[in-house]
Design an enzyme around this catalytic site. Sequence first.
Site, PDB file in Angstrom:
ATOM      1  N   CYS A  98       8.336  12.598 -25.316  1.00  0.00           N
ATOM      2  CA  CYS A  98       8.687  11.193 -25.588  1.00  0.00           C
ATOM      3  C   CYS A  98       7.497  10.256 -25.471  1.00  0.00           C
ATOM      4  CB  CYS A  98       9.768  10.706 -24.630  1.00  0.00           C
ATOM      5  SG  CYS A  98      11.319  11.615 -24.726  1.00  0.00           S
ATOM      6  N   HIS A  99       6.655  10.471 -24.445  1.00  0.00           N
ATOM      7  CA  HIS A  99       5.575   9.514 -24.152  1.00  0.00           C
ATOM      8  C   HIS A  99       4.276   9.940 -24.820  1.00  0.00           C
ATOM      9  CE1 HIS A  99       7.976   7.528 -21.033  1.00  0.00           C
ATOM     10  NE2 HIS A  99       8.295   8.723 -20.572  1.00  0.00           N
TER      11      HIS A  99
ATOM     12  N   CYS B  57      13.383   9.646 -14.727  1.00  0.00           N
ATOM     13  CA  CYS B  57      13.177  10.165 -16.078  1.00  0.00           C
ATOM     14  C   CYS B  57      13.543  11.653 -16.130  1.00  0.00           C
ATOM     15  CB  CYS B  57      11.721   9.963 -16.471  1.00  0.00           C
ATOM     16  SG  CYS B  57      11.489   9.374 -18.146  1.00  0.00           S
TER      17      CYS B  57
ATOM     18  N   CYS C  38       1.769  -5.381  10.400  1.00  0.00           N
ATOM     19  CA  CYS C  38       0.699  -4.997   9.460  1.00  0.00           C
ATOM     20  C   CYS C  38      -0.317  -6.128   9.326  1.00  0.00           C
ATOM     21  CB  CYS C  38       1.284  -4.702   8.079  1.00  0.00           C
ATOM     22  SG  CYS C  38       2.755  -3.673   8.045  1.00  0.00           S
TER      23      CYS C  38
ATOM     24  N   CYS D 107      -3.468  -6.665  11.751  1.00  0.00           N
ATOM     25  CA  CYS D 107      -4.703  -5.918  11.509  1.00  0.00           C
ATOM     26  C   CYS D 107      -5.281  -6.245  10.132  1.00  0.00           C
ATOM     27  CB  CYS D 107      -4.446  -4.415  11.604  1.00  0.00           C
ATOM     28  SG  CYS D 107      -4.449  -3.804  13.308  1.00  0.00           S
ATOM     29  N   HIS D 108      -4.440  -6.172   9.084  1.00  0.00           N
ATOM     30  CA  HIS D 108      -4.976  -6.143   7.719  1.00  0.00           C
ATOM     31  C   HIS D 108      -5.218  -7.519   7.095  1.00  0.00           C
ATOM     32  CE1 HIS D 108      -4.748  -1.829   7.747  1.00  0.00           C
ATOM     33  NE2 HIS D 108      -3.503  -1.885   8.144  1.00  0.00           N
TER      34      HIS D 108
ATOM     35  N   ARG E 251       0.909   6.972   3.536  1.00  0.00           N
ATOM     36  CA  ARG E 251      -0.049   6.142   4.275  1.00  0.00           C
ATOM     37  C   ARG E 251       0.670   5.077   5.112  1.00  0.00           C
ATOM     38  NH1 ARG E 251      -2.508   5.006   7.299  1.00  0.00           N
ATOM     39  NH2 ARG E 251      -4.628   4.249   7.610  1.00  0.00           N
TER      40      ARG E 251
ATOM     41  N   CYS F  41       0.739   4.537   9.391  1.00  0.00           N
ATOM     42  CA  CYS F  41       0.475   3.308  10.151  1.00  0.00           C
ATOM     43  C   CYS F  41       1.647   3.006  11.088  1.00  0.00           C
ATOM     44  CB  CYS F  41       0.243   2.132   9.214  1.00  0.00           C
ATOM     45  SG  CYS F  41      -1.502   1.637   9.106  1.00  0.00           S
TER      46      CYS F  41
END
Lengths: 134, 234
Positions: free
Chosen positions: B62-63, B91, B150, B153-154, B191, B195
Amino acid sequence: MRFLLLILPFLFFGKALGDDAIPASLTGAKGDPQRGRAIVANRQVGLCLLCHSGPFPEERFQGNLAPDLRSAARLTEGELRLRLVDPARANPQTIMPAYYRTEGLTRVAPSLRGKSILTAEQIEDVVAYLVTLK
Amino acid sequence: MLCMSLQAGEIPLGERRSGYEFMGRDTRAMQDDDSTNPALFWLMDGETLWKRKDGVAACSSCHETMKGVAARYPKVAGGRAVNLEQQINACRSERQKAAPLAYESRELLALTAYVARQSRGMPIEAGWNERTEAGRALFTRRQGQLNLACTQCHDDNWGKQLSGTTIPQAHPTGYPIYRLEWQDMGSLQRRLRNCMIGVRAEPYPYGSAELVDLELYLMWRARGMKLETPAVRP
């Protein structure tokens, strides 16, 4: 609840003393500075060196998110104890966790629920170590 | 527009930096050279899976191209955010009549990497909606025994040293990534769960609405930044 019962007398006396210290030992006994040093250096137990640096020449990777532990020299034993038990009372903006808290936390890992980061004995050991940094 | 305004703690758009910029020269070189990037093996597997008939059809039945697709995921449909892995599985179930692939399986990572690789260098496109808002609420909420959010820290302390590691800004520009610490490919959800375990929180399950909302918020937060898939991270 147990935490509240433990902490209430300190909150009360804290107010009377200017709200910046917990003068009395959590266990009624003095801690052991040797054991305290080991707790501070252990990244799975005290976790301190993840964020702080300190006089640990044998520890290679130390954090710089927070002041060097040698700055503890300007604090009294009671002020140090408060900063471990409930650091937000000394500084509402702090990111430092409360080491003697079990309530009011969100989504704590099931195996750790109802447990504080350190026990009362361990906190007294760490306080006993930190006062040696003077 | 109110919700689009900069919140306290958010990194100004011009100061955003990919995790790539926090890495050493060797790790950057490993990512940049297709022949040394360990993700190569997943890309090759992904291409094979893409062209192989599974159920009633192959993806390639299809793609034609998937260029730009990964830059627009997660997508919100019917009040729910759907990430690229979930779209691949939808899909498979609906079109291919094939069994869904497990999260973090080699096959799903390979297909996701193969699709996302085709958007490498393209800017992340992400608008704001109520699922993004939910993701931001999770990003700014303190959690776990260490009671850390989160954002602490980030947003507030990126660039500083947590133990021996420089805290990055947490932009999901290269997923799935090959992480040296894992010696493996992994999804953004892997990931995020790492954390959460780090702050001693109970991680949300793979595929949960909470993790996809967080992914959506992180993509909005990184809007306009270029995709690097497959990235290498320490």
